[in-house]
Design a protein around this motif. Structure first.
Motif, PDB file in Angstrom:
ATOM      1  N   ILE A   7      47.114  39.482  46.261  1.00 59.55           N
ATOM      2  CA  ILE A   7      46.374  38.269  45.907  1.00 59.55           C
ATOM      3  C   ILE A   7      47.271  37.325  45.117  1.00 59.55           C
ATOM      4  O   ILE A   7      47.395  36.145  45.428  1.00 59.55           O
ATOM      5  CB  ILE A   7      45.118  38.636  45.086  1.00 59.55           C
ATOM      6  N   GLU A  87      43.818  28.340  37.755  1.00 61.57           N
ATOM      7  CA  GLU A  87      42.577  28.981  38.203  1.00 61.57           C
ATOM      8  C   GLU A  87      41.371  28.263  37.601  1.00 61.57           C
ATOM      9  O   GLU A  87      40.319  28.187  38.215  1.00 61.57           O
ATOM     10  CB  GLU A  87      42.545  30.451  37.771  1.00 61.57           C
ATOM     11  N   ARG A  91      39.013  25.696  39.638  1.00 61.63           N
ATOM     12  CA  ARG A  91      37.759  26.446  39.571  1.00 61.63           C
ATOM     13  C   ARG A  91      37.764  27.648  40.518  1.00 61.63           C
ATOM     14  O   ARG A  91      36.718  28.141  40.926  1.00 61.63           O
ATOM     15  CB  ARG A  91      36.561  25.534  39.866  1.00 61.63           C
ATOM     16  N   THR A  92      38.935  28.083  40.876  1.00 61.82           N
ATOM     17  CA  THR A  92      39.020  29.235  41.776  1.00 61.82           C
ATOM     18  C   THR A  92      38.709  30.523  41.026  1.00 61.82           C
ATOM     19  O   THR A  92      38.351  31.517  41.644  1.00 61.82           O
ATOM     20  CB  THR A  92      40.422  29.335  42.383  1.00 61.82           C
ATOM     21  N   LYS A  94      36.183  31.018  39.246  1.00 62.88           N
ATOM     22  CA  LYS A  94      34.771  31.242  39.511  1.00 62.88           C
ATOM     23  C   LYS A  94      34.575  31.835  40.906  1.00 62.88           C
ATOM     24  O   LYS A  94      33.855  32.816  41.085  1.00 62.88           O
ATOM     25  CB  LYS A  94      34.059  29.893  39.392  1.00 62.88           C
ATOM     26  N   GLN A  95      35.267  31.217  41.872  1.00 59.63           N
ATOM     27  CA  GLN A  95      35.118  31.690  43.242  1.00 59.63           C
ATOM     28  C   GLN A  95      35.669  33.114  43.398  1.00 59.63           C
ATOM     29  O   GLN A  95      35.069  33.944  44.076  1.00 59.63           O
ATOM     30  CB  GLN A  95      35.821  30.729  44.207  1.00 59.63           C
ATOM     31  N   ASN A  96      36.784  33.392  42.738  1.00 62.52           N
ATOM     32  CA  ASN A  96      37.348  34.750  42.783  1.00 62.52           C
ATOM     33  C   ASN A  96      36.341  35.776  42.284  1.00 62.52           C
ATOM     34  O   ASN A  96      36.160  36.836  42.877  1.00 62.52           O
ATOM     35  CB  ASN A  96      38.615  34.848  41.912  1.00 62.52           C
ATOM     36  N   LEU A  97      35.672  35.436  41.186  1.00 63.36           N
ATOM     37  CA  LEU A  97      34.689  36.366  40.616  1.00 63.36           C
ATOM     38  C   LEU A  97      33.499  36.524  41.547  1.00 63.36           C
ATOM     39  O   LEU A  97      33.009  37.631  41.774  1.00 63.36           O
ATOM     40  CB  LEU A  97      34.221  35.878  39.242  1.00 63.36           C
ATOM     41  N   ILE A  98      33.039  35.388  42.112  1.00 55.23           N
ATOM     42  CA  ILE A  98      31.916  35.442  43.039  1.00 55.23           C
ATOM     43  C   ILE A  98      32.278  36.276  44.265  1.00 55.23           C
ATOM     44  O   ILE A  98      31.469  37.024  44.790  1.00 55.23           O
ATOM     45  CB  ILE A  98      31.512  34.011  43.464  1.00 55.23           C
ATOM     46  N   ASP A  99      33.531  36.153  44.683  1.00 51.52           N
ATOM     47  CA  ASP A  99      33.954  36.903  45.865  1.00 51.52           C
ATOM     48  C   ASP A  99      34.072  38.400  45.592  1.00 51.52           C
ATOM     49  O   ASP A  99      34.296  39.174  46.528  1.00 51.52           O
ATOM     50  CB  ASP A  99      35.296  36.361  46.374  1.00 51.52           C
ATOM     51  N   GLY A 100      33.982  38.797  44.326  1.00 50.93           N
ATOM     52  CA  GLY A 100      33.942  40.230  44.060  1.00 50.93           C
ATOM     53  C   GLY A 100      35.085  40.774  43.218  1.00 50.93           C
ATOM     54  O   GLY A 100      35.191  41.974  43.022  1.00 50.93           O
ATOM     55  N   LEU A 101      35.956  39.885  42.718  1.00 46.41           N
ATOM     56  CA  LEU A 101      36.977  40.345  41.785  1.00 46.41           C
ATOM     57  C   LEU A 101      36.294  40.504  40.425  1.00 46.41           C
ATOM     58  O   LEU A 101      35.552  39.623  40.014  1.00 46.41           O
ATOM     59  CB  LEU A 101      38.079  39.276  41.695  1.00 46.41           C
ATOM     60  N   LYS A 103      36.208  40.745  36.238  1.00 42.83           N
ATOM     61  CA  LYS A 103      36.993  40.058  35.219  1.00 42.83           C
ATOM     62  C   LYS A 103      38.185  40.921  34.793  1.00 42.83           C
ATOM     63  O   LYS A 103      39.257  40.422  34.493  1.00 42.83           O
ATOM     64  CB  LYS A 103      36.106  39.712  34.026  1.00 42.83           C
TER      65      LYS A 103
ATOM     66  N   LEU B  73      29.017  42.492  45.233  1.00 40.83           N
ATOM     67  CA  LEU B  73      29.496  41.150  45.536  1.00 40.83           C
ATOM     68  C   LEU B  73      30.386  41.127  46.771  1.00 40.83           C
ATOM     69  O   LEU B  73      30.521  40.109  47.433  1.00 40.83           O
ATOM     70  CB  LEU B  73      30.262  40.589  44.334  1.00 40.83           C
ATOM     71  N   LYS B 102      37.804  40.555  48.780  1.00 38.19           N
ATOM     72  CA  LYS B 102      36.621  41.232  49.313  1.00 38.19           C
ATOM     73  C   LYS B 102      36.966  42.521  50.038  1.00 38.19           C
ATOM     74  O   LYS B 102      36.079  43.208  50.535  1.00 38.19           O
ATOM     75  CB  LYS B 102      35.893  40.302  50.292  1.00 38.19           C
TER      76      LYS B 102
END
Lengths: 269, 308
Positions: A7, A87, A91-92, A94-101, A103, B73, B102
């Motif tokens: 990543i 990041e 605002r990536t 936020k997207q990274n966390l939403i995608d399942g990464l 913290k 998620l 993912k």
């Protein structure tokens, strides 16, 4: 682990500015062993040949080159800070966390990059010192005396980059984070200078325990005795490596990583 | 019933502001949910909490029957507010990062780009994309892991009509595959066109959760047209089904009190010697229903305040 590296690789390597900076930095560091021999600063029409002054012979080469190489760490600091603040600005994060990464993984991926930078730099500095030392020392005996300064270099970078990581996570804007870095370095020197000035000569300066000062004790400015030049003795002498500051350094690394994690965890995005 | 998401008394306070107030609802598998509410009603905050980017003040939620489930998620595709990507990376590289996060197969990237009609732009930088393309790329990213649940927050915000239609078609296509979709929007006809269920939020509270059809308790109304309008009104008034009969310019509007089929009404009127030129049974559109809900809610609060 490999996933996190993949990543980060995509994020950093495809960022043109970062790529150029990183390549430039490591090429310079790798060729440092050669480059320092052609640098001959001029003072009053005298070319100072550091090689002839004995800067590159064992054991002094370990401290001299490590100290010199440390200036390059600002390059990497810029990349480490930008890699985190980007990041936020894109605002990536936020997207990274939403995608399942998680913290934790996010912080870990950033720390991994720093660790790779530090290890790679340390190895290159070690090789440069070893190469220069072997080339310039006439009858090398105990080659690795003084090599502990490379360890000092390792800790100095590690503490510096953990502070960078923390400031980047905290401030979220690269410009202000840099400003704070500069203020922090200046601030520590001033505090130490004031304490040294006002305290009695025998007592211990507590401000030596501040992060930048503590790591300076692991890689101090090379000791130079210009007067020896006239008598034909070696100009350099080996500084003190204060091993106890390794513990202070490790403590700071842990503290700054913990603080970064707590900030990430607590803050809404 | 297969419950995908269960939200239990979720609250979020920002200082003294209560953004989300004790919200509970659940989402069943395979349905398309509209999350409705005016601006600032707590839609995005609620989604932020269940997607782990906003820390809740109180309450809990379960994804696939499990609390604190970060792995969940990876089975969800979500876009919140606006598409967030690395501007200096190409579409394909951006999706590669998402796939790595993912733990989805990188080989799916082309397939998903095809769905949103961006395959021919795969090597172009994200920064060079138009808003509609960015939005579509975000949908492709959300679809990468073949998600069980797709969460879209204002997916058509700021798009031109063609862009809106395109996104809507994509959403319908995805819904047909049986994917559960949660669509947050304040554009009601948006929701009406694609959603089967609705959750309505107002001022941080959830005021309705159920099917779109049942959102309004009203039975609807008839629009009737004939040559002899007076005669028609007379007959309608003699029937027990209507609570309100209004003469409009070209037809008569009759609001139902008890349920009645259009076919049934036609039969009765024919038997009474009236032949219709126009017969439609209607319900208030979602917008009207939604406004009614919000209005009722406000009325209740006002009355409460008066009583107090």
């Amino acid at each position: 682990m490999l996933r996190l590296l993949k990543i980060e690789w995509n994020k950093i390597y495809n960022y043109k500015t970062a790529r150029i900076f990183i390549i430039l930095y490591f090429v310079l560091l790798a060729s440092m062993g050669y480059l320092v021999t052609i640098i001959k600063p001029r003072f009053d029409s005298i070319n100072i040949d550091l090689a002839r002054l004995g800067a590159y012979i064992f054991p002094y080469v370990w401290q001299n080159i490590s100290y010199f190489a440390d200036f390059g760490s600002i390059f990497l600091a810029i990349i480490i800070i930008a890699n985190i603040t980007n990041e936020y600005s894109y605002r990536t994060i936020k997207q990274n966390l939403i995608d399942g990464l998680t913290k934790k993984e996010l912080l870990l991926s950033k720390l991994l990059v720093s660790l790779i930078f530090v290890v790679l730099s340390t190895v290159l500095v070690f090789l440069a010192c070893l190469g220069l030392g072997l080339y310039y020392t006439k009858n090398p005996v105990s080659i690795f005396t003084g090599a502990e300064f490379v360890l000092g270099y390792f800790f100095k970078l590690s503490v510096f980059f953990s502070v960078c990581t923390f400031l980047a996570v905290w401030i979220r804007k690269s410009g202000f984070a840099f400003m704070l870095i500069i203020l922090w370095r200046l601030g520590e020197s001033i505090i130490l200078a004031l304490e040294t000035y006002y305290s009695s000569s025998s007592s211990y300066c507590v401000s030596n325990l501040l992060p930048a000062n503590a790591t300076t004790n692991l890689l101090p400015f090379p000791r130079i005795h210009p007067q020896n030049f006239l008598t034909g003795q070696t100009v350099f002498s080996l500084g003190d490596f204060r091993a106890e500051y390794c513990i202070v350094a490790i403590a700071y690394i842990a503290i700054f990583i913990f603080l970064s994690y707590r900030l990430l965890k607590k803050r809404d995005l | 019933m297969n419950i995908v998401l269960e939200i239990d008394k979720l609250s979020k306070h920002f200082g003294s502001l209560v953004a989300v107030d004790n919200i509970s609802f659940s989402v069943e598998k395979g349905n398309v949910y509209g999350l409705l509410g005016p601006n600032g009603s707590g839609k995005t905050t609620t989604l932020g909490m269940i997607l782990n980017v906003v820390n809740p003040t109180k309450g809990s939620w379960k994804w696939f029957g499990k609390e604190h489930n970060p792995e969940a998620l990876k089975k969800i595709g979500a876009i919140i507010e606006r598409p967030n990507f690395y501007p200096y990376l190409s579409a394909a590289k951006n999706l590669q990062i998402v796939a790595n996060i993912k733990q989805a197969s990188v080989s799916l990237i082309d397939e998903k780009l095809e769905i949103v009609d961006l395959l021919h732009r795969k090597n172009d930088k994200f920064a060079a994309f138009s808003l509609g393309m960015k939005q579509r790329l975000a949908i492709a990213a959300a679809l990468l892991n073949n998600p069980e649940v797709l969460i879209l927050d204002e997916p058509t915000n700021g798009l031109d009509p063609q862009g809106i239609i395109k996104i809507r078609e994509i959403i319908k296509q995805i819904a047909e595959t049986g994917t559960t979709i949660i669509l947050a929007s304040h554009l009601l006809d948006e929701v009406e066109k694609v959603c089967s269920h609705a959750v309505v939020l107002n001022k941080g509270k959830s005021i309705y959760c159920g099917t779109v059809e049942n959102m309004s308790s009203e039975l609807g109304y008839f629009e009737l047209g004939t040559a002899n309008v007076d005669n028609l009104i007379g007959i309608l008034e003699s029937m027990p089904y209507f609570e309100k009969i209004v003469r409009k310019q070209h037809f008569v509007s009759a609001t139902l009190k008890t349920d009645l089929d259009a076919e049934e009404l036609n039969k009765i009127l024919v038997n009474s010697g009236i032949f219709l030129s126009h017969l439609v049974k209607r319900k208030d559109n979602l917008e009207q229903q939604f406004l009614n809900l919000i209005k009722n809610e406000t009325d209740v609060t006002i009355t409460k305040n008066r009583v107090e």
